[in-house]
Design an enzyme around this catalytic site. Structure first.
Site, PDB file in Angstrom:
ATOM      1  N   ILE A  95      45.169 -45.266 -59.145  1.00 53.56           N
ATOM      2  CA  ILE A  95      43.966 -44.663 -59.729  1.00 53.56           C
ATOM      3  C   ILE A  95      44.191 -43.160 -59.780  1.00 53.56           C
ATOM      4  CG2 ILE A  95      41.497 -44.260 -59.413  1.00 53.56           C
ATOM      5  CD1 ILE A  95      41.350 -47.026 -58.080  1.00 53.56           C
ATOM      6  N   HIS A 112      47.280 -52.472 -47.266  1.00 52.61           N
ATOM      7  CA  HIS A 112      48.721 -52.263 -47.431  1.00 52.61           C
ATOM      8  C   HIS A 112      49.444 -53.054 -46.339  1.00 52.61           C
ATOM      9  CE1 HIS A 112      52.243 -50.118 -48.937  1.00 52.61           C
ATOM     10  NE2 HIS A 112      52.613 -49.915 -47.687  1.00 52.61           N
TER      11      HIS A 112
HETATM   12  C1  GRF Z   1      49.102 -58.096 -50.291  1.00 51.77           C
HETATM   13  O1  GRF Z   1      50.267 -58.219 -49.532  1.00 51.77           O
HETATM   14  C2  GRF Z   1      48.471 -56.756 -50.040  1.00 51.77           C
HETATM   15  O2  GRF Z   1      48.686 -56.265 -48.767  1.00 51.77           O
HETATM   16  C3  GRF Z   1      49.148 -55.878 -51.053  1.00 51.77           C
HETATM   17  O3  GRF Z   1      49.348 -56.687 -52.177  1.00 51.77           O
HETATM   18  C4  GRF Z   1      49.399 -58.057 -51.777  1.00 51.77           C
HETATM   19  C5  GRF Z   1      48.367 -58.778 -52.591  1.00 51.77           C
HETATM   20  O4  GRF Z   1      48.464 -60.158 -52.421  1.00 51.77           O
HETATM   21  N1  GRF Z   1      48.378 -54.701 -51.343  1.00 51.77           N
HETATM   22  P1  GRF Z   1      47.364 -61.097 -53.057  1.00 51.77           P
HETATM   23  O5  GRF Z   1      47.392 -60.849 -54.558  1.00 51.77           O
HETATM   24  O6  GRF Z   1      46.049 -60.738 -52.452  1.00 51.77           O
HETATM   25  O7  GRF Z   1      47.791 -62.498 -52.727  1.00 51.77           O
END
Ligand code: GRF
Length: 206
Positions: A95, A112
């Site tokens: 963003i 994250h």
């Molecule tokens: C997760 O590992 C999250 O930590 C990261 O992106 C991934 C998303 O996975 N930001 P999902 O699409 O929610 O299965």
């Protein structure tokens, strides 16, 4: 206690989005998801939204001449839905629009899959942790600012990965913790507020 209006931004399979839907349906999260916004018309998250009856806005980047234009559209959607909290769940775009970031300051959160600042900005933090030989990694939920993965930290959990045999095992071990932690943190926004002082956040219940 008032339900908070949530928008979810996701680009991929949407397992965190699904975990949030399930937690809301189970009465564990005092929130209502008003809209899913995605930049990817093939995102698995769209299927979860449709199953749950959540409106979907697909914003393909080709429709916008600049990143700012796309973020402006996002802001319009958030404003129109009176959104209290924006939840990034695997949203693969940064963003950039200052107006959006300012208008929703400390109202946009991200998850994250590492203990930040370890593997900050990484697109595959689980692989990085595995390759680095980390014994412990984890997850971080933080506010979104212009500094990618650098906003004030709301919540962290350590996950032991020392015995993982593959990066996939690291991912799934962290992911199962994400699915528990993210809905809990979303719920906390209906029960109090996070006061931010520099990099430190403190939860003050209502
Ligand atoms: C997760 O590992 C999250 O930590 C990261 O992106 C991934 C998303 O996975 N930001 P999902 O699409 O929610 O299965």
């Amino acid at each position: 206690m008032k339900k908070i209006n949530v928008a979810v931004l996701a680009s991929g399979r949407g397992s965190n989005f699904k975990a949030l839907i399930d937690a809301i349906n189970a009465g564990k999260v005092n929130a209502s998801i008003k809209v899913l916004i995605t930049d990817n018309p093939k995102a698995g998250a769209i299927v979860h939204a449709q199953t749950a009856g959540i409106p979907v806005e697909v914003l393909e980047k080709e429709r916008f001449s600049t990143r700012n234009d796309m973020d402006k559209k996002i802001k319009e959607i958030l404003d129109a839905n009176a959104i209290d909290l924006v939840v990034l769940a695997g949203y693969m775009r940064i963003i950039v629009d200052k107006k959006l970031l300012d208008a929703y300051k400390y109202k946009i959160i991200n998850i994250h899959p590492s203990l930040l600042p370890a593997f900050k900005g990484s697109m595959n933090a689980q692989l990085d942790a595995f390759q680095y030989g980390c014994k412990v990694s984890g997850l971080t939920i933080h506010f979104v600012t212009e500094d990618v993965d650098g906003g004030p930290i709301i919540h962290q959990e350590a996950v032991y990965i020392g015995d993982c045999k593959s990066p996939e095992e690291v991912s799934s071990r962290i992911l199962s913790k994400e699915h528990e932690a993210y809905p809990r943190i979303v719920d906390s926004f209906s029960k109090g507020k996070y006061v931010v002082d520099g990099r430190k956040t403190t939860f003050i219940p209502f």
